[in-house]
Design an enzyme around this catalytic site. Structure first.
Site, PDB file in Angstrom:
ATOM      1  N   ILE A 180     -11.588 -19.763  12.036  1.00 62.51           N
ATOM      2  CA  ILE A 180     -12.765 -19.149  11.444  1.00 62.51           C
ATOM      3  C   ILE A 180     -13.424 -20.086  10.435  1.00 62.51           C
ATOM      4  O   ILE A 180     -14.654 -20.165  10.356  1.00 62.51           O
ATOM      5  CB  ILE A 180     -12.376 -17.813  10.786  1.00 62.51           C
ATOM      6  CG1 ILE A 180     -11.908 -16.833  11.856  1.00 62.51           C
ATOM      7  CG2 ILE A 180     -13.536 -17.225  10.005  1.00 62.51           C
ATOM      8  CD1 ILE A 180     -11.214 -15.605  11.302  1.00 62.51           C
ATOM      9  N   GLY A 181     -12.622 -20.803   9.656  1.00 67.44           N
ATOM     10  CA  GLY A 181     -13.185 -21.727   8.679  1.00 67.44           C
ATOM     11  C   GLY A 181     -14.000 -22.827   9.327  1.00 67.44           C
ATOM     12  O   GLY A 181     -15.077 -23.197   8.831  1.00 67.44           O
ATOM     13  N   ALA A 229     -11.076 -25.197   6.544  1.00 67.97           N
ATOM     14  CA  ALA A 229     -12.174 -25.417   7.491  1.00 67.97           C
ATOM     15  C   ALA A 229     -11.818 -26.362   8.627  1.00 67.97           C
ATOM     16  O   ALA A 229     -12.693 -26.751   9.393  1.00 67.97           O
ATOM     17  CB  ALA A 229     -13.393 -25.957   6.744  1.00 67.97           C
ATOM     18  N   TYR A 246       1.925  -9.508   3.105  1.00 67.94           N
ATOM     19  CA  TYR A 246       0.645 -10.035   3.584  1.00 67.94           C
ATOM     20  C   TYR A 246      -0.486  -9.085   3.201  1.00 67.94           C
ATOM     21  O   TYR A 246      -1.538  -9.517   2.719  1.00 67.94           O
ATOM     22  CB  TYR A 246       0.676 -10.241   5.097  1.00 67.94           C
ATOM     23  CG  TYR A 246      -0.652 -10.685   5.658  1.00 67.94           C
ATOM     24  CD1 TYR A 246      -1.161 -11.954   5.369  1.00 67.94           C
ATOM     25  CD2 TYR A 246      -1.416  -9.841   6.465  1.00 67.94           C
ATOM     26  CE1 TYR A 246      -2.389 -12.362   5.872  1.00 67.94           C
ATOM     27  CE2 TYR A 246      -2.640 -10.244   6.967  1.00 67.94           C
ATOM     28  CZ  TYR A 246      -3.124 -11.503   6.670  1.00 67.94           C
ATOM     29  OH  TYR A 246      -4.338 -11.892   7.160  1.00 67.94           O
TER      30      TYR A 246
END
Length: 321
Positions: A25-26, A21, A171
């Site tokens: 995006i976090g 975060a 990935y």
């Protein structure tokens, strides 16, 4: 009307933990949850960056060090959260790596698989009993469009491979594992009668720090000018995670993502997934492998709060009406 942050209901009295975060995006996910009144735990590899992010976000926040490449760090982070909180309403498994500098994690796992899947599998299991009796609690696991490239299956040998650092398939397998884990977790929640739901989301195509690794030559044009032209900003890319976490109509097992341009951008809604991601037998095998590799075994609580009135479930979207 397209779903946006204006649709996020009041989160006062709720505690949310968001991994990764401190940026991208976090950070946007944590920012919106804190703005809606949640107490947000920013679980990040750099606690200094997490504290700086918490200061920018404002509201009720705290930082916890978490390095998903180390199972010792995962256990320490879970213990710290458990020492501070007796309940957890939201766990958003957001952090991830793509084409990382190191081939293996501290515990000897292929880094994509070790960080993106095994670290989150262990963290969720270690925090599980803070959630399973909490009405409305949810685990949201962030997958990717790249899960479709997750060929080759899972196994202990591949999990410890040193050849996946710049591999699209490696990935993709880690993101396929994220989606399969979210679905198997929901099946087990439902079987145990837990109050918690498990959902998955993907951000589409977003120009975040995830692209700052060392991609193979084939993807370098995408990571450059192509990404700038096609990608959406982090605040838009966070919408699928936020909807999965907070939309009261989103059902357990749902998979949400952007709806436009082949799911690369746009407002969030039901997302498509590969046939492999829905293989129930493979989900169970991955679960067993993950418990074996991490040493974390889930203990589900077969008790739940009183159920809300029954609602119809849309067979296409998984939404309750």
């Amino acid at each position: 009307m397209a779903w946006s942050t204006a649709h996020v209901p009041d989160q006062s009295g709720r505690t949310a933990l968001v991994t990764g975060a401190s940026g991208g995006i976090g950070l946007e996910t944590a920012r919106v949850l804190a703005a809606r009144g949640a107490h947000v735990v920013l679980a990040c590899r750099s606690v200094e960056r997490a504290r700086a992010a918490a200061a920018r976000i404002g509201g009720s926040t705290e930082a916890v060090p978490l390095d998903l490449a180390s199972l010792d760090s995962v256990r320490d982070a879970a213990a710290e959260v458990r020492g501070r909180h007796d309940r957890l309403d939201l766990l958003i498994n957001n952090a991830g790596v793509m084409f990382p500098p190191d081939a293996r994690t501290e515990d000897g796992f292929e880094t994509h698989f070790g960080v993106n899947h095994l670290g989150h599998f262990a963290l969720t299991g270690l925090l599980l009993d803070l959630m399973t009796r909490v009405p409305g609690s949810r685990v949201v696991t962030v997958a990717s469009l790249a899960h479709r490239a997750g060929f080759g299956g899972f196994g202990a040998e591949r999990a410890r491979s040193a050849t996946g650092r710049r591999s699209v398939a490696a990935y993709g397998r880690s993101k396929l594992a994220n989606l399969m884990f979210a679905r198997e977790l929901q099946r087990r929640f439902a079987a145990a009668g837990a109050a918690t739901l498990s959902l998955a989301a993907h951000p589409g195509l977003s120009a975040t720090g995830l692209w700052h690794g060392d991609p193979p030559a084939l993807l370098r044009p995408v990571a450059g000018a192509g990404l700038r032209l096609l990608a959406q900003p982090a605040d838009r890319a966070a919408l699928p995670s936020l909807r999965a976490a907070t939309d009261p109509r989103a059902a357990g097992g749902a998979y949400l993502g952007p709806r436009n341009r082949f799911e690369s951008r746009g407002a969030p809604g039901p997302a498509r997934s590969s046939r492999a991601s829905g293989d129930a037998a493979a989900q169970a095998r991955l679960w067993d492998l993950s418990e074996e590799l991490t040493g974390v075994r889930y203990a589900f609580t077969p008790e739940r709060a009183e159920d809300p009135p029954a609602a119809a479930v849309c067979p296409v979207t998984g939404a309750r009406g």
